[in-house]
Motif scaffolding. Structure first.
Motif, PDB file in Angstrom:
ATOM      1  N   VAL A 169      52.640  42.818  60.173  1.00  0.00           N
ATOM      2  CA  VAL A 169      51.896  43.595  61.044  1.00  0.00           C
ATOM      3  C   VAL A 169      51.432  45.016  60.686  1.00  0.00           C
ATOM      4  O   VAL A 169      50.407  45.539  60.850  1.00  0.00           O
ATOM      5  N   LYS A 214      49.043  45.262  57.759  1.00  0.00           N
ATOM      6  CA  LYS A 214      47.436  44.894  57.982  1.00  0.00           C
ATOM      7  C   LYS A 214      47.065  46.113  58.949  1.00  0.00           C
ATOM      8  O   LYS A 214      46.001  46.310  58.861  1.00  0.00           O
ATOM      9  N   THR A 215      47.924  46.713  59.825  1.00  0.00           N
ATOM     10  CA  THR A 215      47.512  47.826  60.627  1.00  0.00           C
ATOM     11  C   THR A 215      46.997  49.018  59.727  1.00  0.00           C
ATOM     12  O   THR A 215      46.110  49.623  60.130  1.00  0.00           O
ATOM     13  N   LYS A 263      46.198  48.860  56.614  1.00  0.00           N
ATOM     14  CA  LYS A 263      45.016  48.662  55.873  1.00  0.00           C
ATOM     15  C   LYS A 263      43.676  48.329  56.596  1.00  0.00           C
ATOM     16  O   LYS A 263      42.641  48.637  56.303  1.00  0.00           O
ATOM     17  N   TYR A 264      43.872  47.661  57.851  1.00  0.00           N
ATOM     18  CA  TYR A 264      42.796  47.551  58.659  1.00  0.00           C
ATOM     19  C   TYR A 264      42.972  48.208  60.002  1.00  0.00           C
ATOM     20  O   TYR A 264      43.655  47.513  60.741  1.00  0.00           O
ATOM     21  N   HIS A 306      41.477  48.445  62.669  1.00  0.00           N
ATOM     22  CA  HIS A 306      41.163  47.659  64.005  1.00  0.00           C
ATOM     23  C   HIS A 306      41.925  46.258  64.050  1.00  0.00           C
ATOM     24  O   HIS A 306      41.621  45.613  65.007  1.00  0.00           O
ATOM     25  N   PHE A 307      42.992  46.033  63.231  1.00  0.00           N
ATOM     26  CA  PHE A 307      43.496  44.854  63.200  1.00  0.00           C
ATOM     27  C   PHE A 307      44.186  44.680  64.546  1.00  0.00           C
ATOM     28  O   PHE A 307      43.895  43.493  65.192  1.00  0.00           O
ATOM     29  N   ASN A 323      41.283  43.968  67.213  1.00  0.00           N
ATOM     30  CA  ASN A 323      40.713  42.675  67.124  1.00  0.00           C
ATOM     31  C   ASN A 323      41.627  41.373  67.391  1.00  0.00           C
ATOM     32  O   ASN A 323      41.139  40.724  67.956  1.00  0.00           O
ATOM     33  N   ASP A 324      42.950  41.570  66.940  1.00  0.00           N
ATOM     34  CA  ASP A 324      43.841  40.584  67.113  1.00  0.00           C
ATOM     35  C   ASP A 324      44.160  40.440  68.632  1.00  0.00           C
ATOM     36  O   ASP A 324      44.092  39.231  69.045  1.00  0.00           O
TER      37      ASP A 324
END
Length: 171
Positions: free
Chosen positions: A157, A160-161, A163-164, A166-167, A170-171
């Motif tokens: 997590v 991902k946060t 790198k992205y 809005h992860f 969106n999740d």
């Protein structure tokens, strides 16, 4: 339902910065309890080692649920978070003498219809979350062996946060 401060901590929020709503409900928690396991961090599957620990933890801690299905002659639903976890829960359920109906890829309607026709004690599905109505005696117990939100301290997590951005949103 559950402990709002604990939930906030699991989400990575500071409990003192959260606002908690308390609503009354006709739902009788004594007759139909929700149990929020306080060891949610043990459900992380971020690495092979953590996955092994999570599955061992689940095998041990789902025993009361499976025993209740057997002892009280009830039917239940297990909403797994993956096919791998569904297979694990299927094995544990069968080892407890339960007749299991599982959802296989592309066959959720068939599995649900079989369960509604009372051909099994427990329905295990990793993906059929919406549109299932198992009213009254069709399923009295439900087990959801997953955390219904991303754990902020999980390394996957965090990556991902980063790198992205809005992860989590969106999740």
């Amino acid at each position: 339902i559950g402990d709002g401060e604990y939930l906030a901590k699991l989400l990575g929020l500071r409990p003192e910065h959260c606002y908690y709503l308390r609503e009354t409900s006709a739902f009788n928690k004594e007759q139909h309890p929700f149990i929020l396991v306080k060891e949610a961090q043990k459900l992380s599957t971020a690495t092979t080692e953590k996955k092994k620990h999570a599955f061992t933890f689940l095998e041990k801690n789902t025993q009361p649920f499976l025993t209740a299905l057997n002892e009280y002659r009830q039917r239940g639903l297990i909403l797994a978070s993956s096919f791998e976890l569904a297979r694990l829960m299927e094995g544990v359920s069968r080892a407890n003498g339960l007749v299991v109906i599982t959802r296989t890829a592309g066959k959720s309607d068939t599995a649900i219809k079989s369960f509604i026709q009372k051909k099994g004690d427990v329905l295990i599905t990793p993906s059929a979350w919406e549109g299932i109505s198992l009213d009254d005696d069709l399923a009295r117990l439900c087990l959801i062996p997953k955390v219904p939100f991303p754990m902020m301290y999980d390394p996957i997590v965090k990556r991902k946060t980063k790198k992205y951005p809005h992860f989590l949103e969106n999740d």
